[in-house]
Design an enzyme around this catalytic site. Structure first.
Site, PDB file in Angstrom:
ATOM      1  CG  ASP A  83      51.323  -4.748  -5.835  1.00 29.27           C
ATOM      2  OD1 ASP A  83      52.265  -5.447  -5.446  1.00 29.27           O
ATOM      3  OD2 ASP A  83      50.831  -4.787  -6.975  1.00 29.27           O
TER       4      ASP A  83
HETATM    5  N1  URA Z   1      49.236  -9.221  -8.361  1.00 23.75           N
HETATM    6  C1  URA Z   1      49.571  -7.936  -8.405  1.00 23.75           C
HETATM    7  O1  URA Z   1      49.919  -7.401  -9.453  1.00 23.75           O
HETATM    8  N2  URA Z   1      49.537  -7.235  -7.260  1.00 23.75           N
HETATM    9  C2  URA Z   1      49.133  -7.755  -6.089  1.00 23.75           C
HETATM   10  O2  URA Z   1      49.102  -7.043  -5.073  1.00 23.75           O
HETATM   11  C3  URA Z   1      48.782  -9.095  -6.064  1.00 23.75           C
HETATM   12  C4  URA Z   1      48.844  -9.817  -7.223  1.00 23.75           C
END
Ligand code: URA
Length: 245
Positions: free
Chosen positions: A110
């Protein structure tokens, strides 16, 4: 990993596998008449090519099969895991500009997550490592917005029901409680969208900080944020060995 078992590839794939650009870009070059096979102008991206026999050129320059590249990038927060952002925000591709090859990201992080991201031009490797059946474990450090109880951590371990189904068992270690926050390490083998954030949200808490610190046996080590290094051949082969947690 090699594609040797499939010597025949479509022309757009040959160009993108040579590390020259994405398949979409390759299709546009083909359509624009910039590509020839054995001297003959070909404007069909689905034209079959055998790179062992056929000579492909782009703007008159020979196209050779690209070497396999596997990079380990330490993504900072604030960078999108996407090739192109219509809003012009920074992307992980800004961090590997000097590579001069078109790579794909292996999985996603993310915008607000930092940590390890593999980038490669080996699409078979990318598909394998992101396949949930292949179970490559990914380890994250989490700062939760509340103090989580031992029962909460057990729920994370055993699996929680999310909107897209129950999560598989996870390895969870409490690292420390500081003030109002629990810091923990969690290892999961799935890679669902925002999975760790949603698992913590299922406990009525939020993720304040999320860092991916390991992918399978490969951890951040001395890698500096925003920097990348090549994976060693041994690391690439370890990642493609099936492991259960
Ligand atoms: N889980 C999440 O919530 N975000 C990420 O970027 C990776 C794993």
């Amino acid at each position: 990993m090699t594609d040797n078992k499939r010597p025949l590839k479509t022309l757009d794939r040959v160009l993108s596998k040579a590390g020259l650009g994405s398949r979409t870009e390759a299709r546009s070059w083909i359509g624009a008449g910039r590509v020839r096979v054995n001297g003959q102008l070909i404007q069909t991206p689905d034209h079959w090519v055998d790179l062992k026999r056929d000579k492909v050129t782009l703007d008159g320059k020979p196209v050779k099969a690209g070497e396999k590249l596997y990079l380990l990038l330490y993504k900072p927060t604030g960078y999108l895991t996407t090739y192109d952002d219509p809003e012009g925000r920074p992307t992980v591709y800004d961090l590997i500009k000097d590579v001069g090859q078109f790579l794909v990201n292996v999985g996603r992080l993310d915008l607000d997550t930092s940590g390890l991201l593999i980038m490669t031009n080996d699409t078979q490797f990318a598909e394998l490592v992101t396949n949930p059946d292949f179970k490559v474990p990914k380890t994250y450090l989490v700062k939760a917005s509340t103090l989580l109880s031992d029962e909460h951590l057990d729920q994370l371990r055993q699996g929680l029901v999310l909107s897209d189904g129950p999560t598989k068992p996870a390895i969870v270690k409490r690292l420390r409680d500081s003030g109002k926050y629990t810091h923990l390490e969690i290892t999961i083998t799935e890679g669902r969208n925002r999975q760790v954030r949603r698992m913590i949200e299922a406990l009525e808490a939020k993720v304040l900080k999320l860092v991916r610190v390991a992918i399978g046996p490969i951890s951040i080590g001395d890698l500096k944020i925003g920097q990348y290094r090549n994976l060693t051949p041994a690391e690439v082969s370890l990642l493609t060995q099936k492991k259960d947690i």
